[in-house]
Design an enzyme around this catalytic site. Structure first.
Site, PDB file in Angstrom:
ATOM      1  CG  ASP A   1      53.077  -5.549  57.922  1.00  0.00           C
ATOM      2  OD1 ASP A   1      53.895  -6.485  57.844  1.00  0.00           O
ATOM      3  OD2 ASP A   1      52.498  -5.266  58.994  1.00  0.00           O
TER       4      ASP A   1
HETATM    5  C1  BGC Z   1      54.175  -7.652  60.957  1.00  0.00           C
HETATM    6  C2  BGC Z   1      55.414  -6.796  60.751  1.00  0.00           C
HETATM    7  C3  BGC Z   1      56.598  -7.691  60.494  1.00  0.00           C
HETATM    8  C4  BGC Z   1      56.304  -8.517  59.278  1.00  0.00           C
HETATM    9  C5  BGC Z   1      57.421  -9.442  58.873  1.00  0.00           C
HETATM   10  C6  BGC Z   1      53.987  -8.642  59.830  1.00  0.00           C
HETATM   11  O1  BGC Z   1      52.992  -9.562  60.137  1.00  0.00           O
HETATM   12  O2  BGC Z   1      53.044  -6.842  61.069  1.00  0.00           O
HETATM   13  O3  BGC Z   1      55.621  -5.996  61.886  1.00  0.00           O
HETATM   14  O4  BGC Z   1      57.754  -6.931  60.347  1.00  0.00           O
HETATM   15  O5  BGC Z   1      55.177  -9.324  59.542  1.00  0.00           O
HETATM   16  O6  BGC Z   1      57.522 -10.517  59.714  1.00  0.00           O
END
Ligand code: BGC
Length: 721
Positions: free
Chosen positions: A266
């Site tokens: 993530d």
């Molecule tokens: C989120 C993810 C997301 C990623 C990219 C993170 O803060 O938890 O679900 O895909 O950001 O934007």
């Protein structure tokens, strides 16, 4: 043509053929060669620096390719429901592009509420066509974290509280996405079930609960959906960050489930180079932005390179990570079969609308207040801010830059044309620009509804922080902005009241008894308002079912009853174990406002007797269960026939019953379908932590078939030997 001419052409043709094939391509570029051979060849040509670069970002939403070898960059896009706007490469600021307006599909909770894997496939196919057009090779979805509390700010991005339902819908979405050579990314692995403290909170979850509740959708994504990427979660699980968690990524994901794709972090979820190397992280995103140097300073950047160069890191481990990244690329942006993409087509908006319609759940329909009649009404008063609000563009990383979004008020107006007078009153205010003080809004709304033929209230939550939004949880189970009082007073001023609720989750309904008609519409995407109007006016017959329990109060939710949410700021202990959602309310004999699986139709369905093809089942657990279902009303409709299994005696406590099958069947008036389910021992087993595995115990079981978890229509017994 003369003989000589013909022979001449033939010779030329043969020369051409042999010339083409004598200019042999390098193996890694040769689509006729097996992929693993191509990966090996590509690897053999790459320097250490090039390999390391493949493992980390070089922009917010992109990561390195190998320019010297023509290996392209990876371009992921958020989120699960349509494309996020383009960002500048070095920051999280909107690039303010003018070519990235796209179709917003309904939220995933809405897809789950269709209980229809065909909708998942349609969803995945349509969305991935848009991603292809924008040259994205990874879609950062679906999200499948189980709904442990209705306060979780991201429940709208997930697929509800039941592992079997979430598994089936996620698999269909993944199959749809990947059929177009775009990688799906199932997220967030694992136990990211709250936003409070999400970057560091340590979820303490026992082994059985992980396997029975929080793992199944990920496992199905890997083993049935053959998903090509998985995203690690921000939080820790049992003491180690999920993006480099040895147990989660090495033992479970890669060894036990045989995942051969890319585990990506993530964004900002990586914290340690050595753990990232050792514990299964393949591709690092979002650690820092700002400059070229920032990207080199990723945990899997220069720090990794130095360890490799000094002999402190094993190149075999590096090669394994690179192999996974290349394998995913040969399946996506390096696949010769990758189709062209299209964006904002009629087919896509139709798909978005169909899914939104099928996901709408008719919670209540007293005295058949719904569907509304186009010919019988003179004046409708629409009240509520959500009637005029667009929502696809909010909520955090799942925001979509929709080309358009039909609001509920527009949808209603599109439907009624000039046949019915439509008056609008906001009734309450979230502080949305251009709205005035709450008291006067309420007063005006209460005045306006007097004498209307019907009042359509459109409220619920929105995508503001502390509502349905990433990064924070809801603060209260009650609706915000004084809506509870407003709805209660509206119902007194005019009892012909229908509530259309926009939200990604359950909420308190202290006004429930006073409102005769309630539609749960979730977040419906681009065609949201049209979908709502077609259900309101009966152009579409509702067929959605709740993917989450709607409890009366928070204390009816296990995590809250046991004081096990949101934890102490450092840890959150999942004290309820496997008893999440309906598994808890059934165990505790709690009556919710609406049960998991509930959803009405404008027609009625009658269930006949359940038959099982054997009363005694052998060790395979194989059994076929059949039930006739008849449409006993006067209009066509679809019913979701649900199959639950109950283990009557077991050595470990088990839920009263668990969902193990469902089918959506469309029936004309008077039509009967024989709905069959075949289950096997997987449906009968539980995870025994003493044996570190799934076990199935001989004895008596019951299959229960019905229209909701609290509306079982027929049962049958069998014995497992
Ligand atoms: C989120 C993810 C997301 C990623 C990219 C993170 O803060 O938890 O679900 O895909 O950001 O934007």
């Amino acid at each position: 043509m003369s003989y000589i001419k013909k022979t001449g052409w033939l010779v030329l043709g043969l020369i051409g053929y042999f010339t083409a094939f004598s200019q042999t391509k390098p193996i890694y570029q040769d689509a006729t060669k097996p992929v693993e051979e191509r990966i090996g060849d590509a690897l053999s040509r790459m320097t250490l620096e090039e390999k390391v670069r493949l493992l980390h970002a070089n922009g917010g939403y992109r990561s390195w390719g190998v320019p010297r070898l023509g290996i392209p960059e990876n371009n992921p896009t958020d989120g699960p429901t349509g494309m996020r706007p383009e960002f500048r490469w070095e920051s999280w600021s909107d690039a303010k592009a003018n070519n990235d307006y796209c179709t917003a599909f309904p939220s995933l909770i809405s897809l789950a509420a269709t209980w229809n894997p065909d909708m998942g496939i349609l969803y995945g196919k349509s969305y991935s066509e848009e991603a292809l057009y924008r040259n994205k090779n990874i879609i950062l979805g679906p999200g499948v974290n189980i709904c442990r509390t209705p306060l979780n700010g991201r429940s709208f991005e997930y697929m509800g509280e039941d592992p079997y339902l979430a598994s089936q819908i996620a698999v269909s979405y993944i199959q749809g996405v990947q059929s177009n050579h775009v990688a799906a990314c199932v997220k967030h692995f694992a136990t990211n079930n709250q936003e409070t403290g999400r970057m560091y909170i340590n979820s303490l979850v026992d082994e059985r609960t992980l396997h029975e509740i929080y793992f199944p959708a990920f496992k199905a994504a890997v083993q049935q959906g053959h998903v090509w990427t998985v995203m690690g979660a921000y939080n820790q699980l049992n003491g180690q960050h999920c993006c480099h968690n040895d147990y989660l990524l090495n033992d479970i994901l890669k060894k036990e489930w045989g995942f051969d794709g890319v585990l990506l972090s993530d964004f900002g979820g990586t914290h340690n180079t050595q753990e990232a190397i050792d514990n299964g992280l393949d591709l690092e995103y979002g650690t820092a932005l700002g400059s070229e140097e920032a990207f080199e300073n990723y945990y899997l950047g220069n720090a990794y390179l130095q360890l490799l160069k000094s002999g402190k890191a094993d190149e075999k481990v590096l090669d394994e990570k690179v192999r996974r990244v290349l394998r995913m690329m040969y399946r996506t942006n390096m696949s010769a079969d990758r189709p062209w993409g299209v964006m904002n087509t009629r087919e896509h908006t139709d798909a978005a609308r169909r899914i939104a319609e099928e996901g709408i759940v008719l919670l209540k329909n007293e005295a058949s207040i719904l569907p509304l009649s186009l010919s019988g009404l003179k004046k409708i008063v629409v009240v509520g801010e959500n009637a005029i609000r667009t929502v696809a563009n909010g909520g955090g990383s799942s925001e979509v830059k929709a080309l358009y979004e039909v609001t509920p008020l527009e949808g209603i107006k599109n439907m009624v044309g000039d046949k019915i007078e439509v008056v609008y009153q906001p009734g309450y205010s979230s502080g949305l620009k251009g709205t005035s003080a709450a008291d006067s809004l309420k007063r005006e709304a209460l005045k306006a509804v007097v004498g209307a033929d019907v009042v359509v209230y459109v409220g619920g939550l929105n995508k503001e922080p502390n509502q349905d939004s990433e990064g924070s949880d809801r603060l209260s189970y009650n609706l915000p902005y004084g809506q509870d009082e407003l709805i209660a007073e509206l119902s007194k001023a005019n009892p012909h009241l229908v509530a259309v609720m926009i939200s990604g989750n359950a909420y308190a309904m202290p006004w429930l008894k006073q409102v005769p008609g309630i539609l749960q519409a979730w977040y419906g995407g681009t065609e949201s308002g049209n979908a709502i109007a077609s259900v309101l006016f009966g152009k579409a017959n509702p067929s959605g079912k709740l993917p989450v329990t709607f409890p009366v109060r928070l204390d009816d939710v296990a995590a809250h009853a046991l004081g096990a949410y949101p934890g102490d700021g450092k840890t959150v202990e999942y004290k309820e174990g496997i008893f999440v959602g309906y598994r808890w309310v059934e165990k505790e004999k709690i009556k919710p406002n609406y049960a998991f699986g509930h959803g009405l139709s404008y027609t009625t369905f009658k269930y006949g007797n359940v038959t099982v093809d054997r009363k005694v089942v052998d060790a395979t657990g194989r059994l076929t269960v059949t039930v006739p279902v008849t449409n006993t009303g006067s209009r066509e409709g679809s019913e979701v026939v649900q199959l639950y299994v109950s283990d009557l005696k077991s050595s470990l406590p088990r839920p009263v019953k668990e969902l193990k099958g469902f089918r959506k069947v469309k029936l004309a008036p008077g039509e009967t379908a024989n709905v069959s389910f075949t289950i096997d021992k997987e449906a009968l087993s539980f995870y025994d932590p003493a044996q570190h595995g799934w076990v199935v115990e001989p004895g008596k079981f019951q299959v229960l078939v019905g229209s909701a978890s609290d509306d079982v229509r027929a049962k049958a017994m069998f014995e497992l030997q």
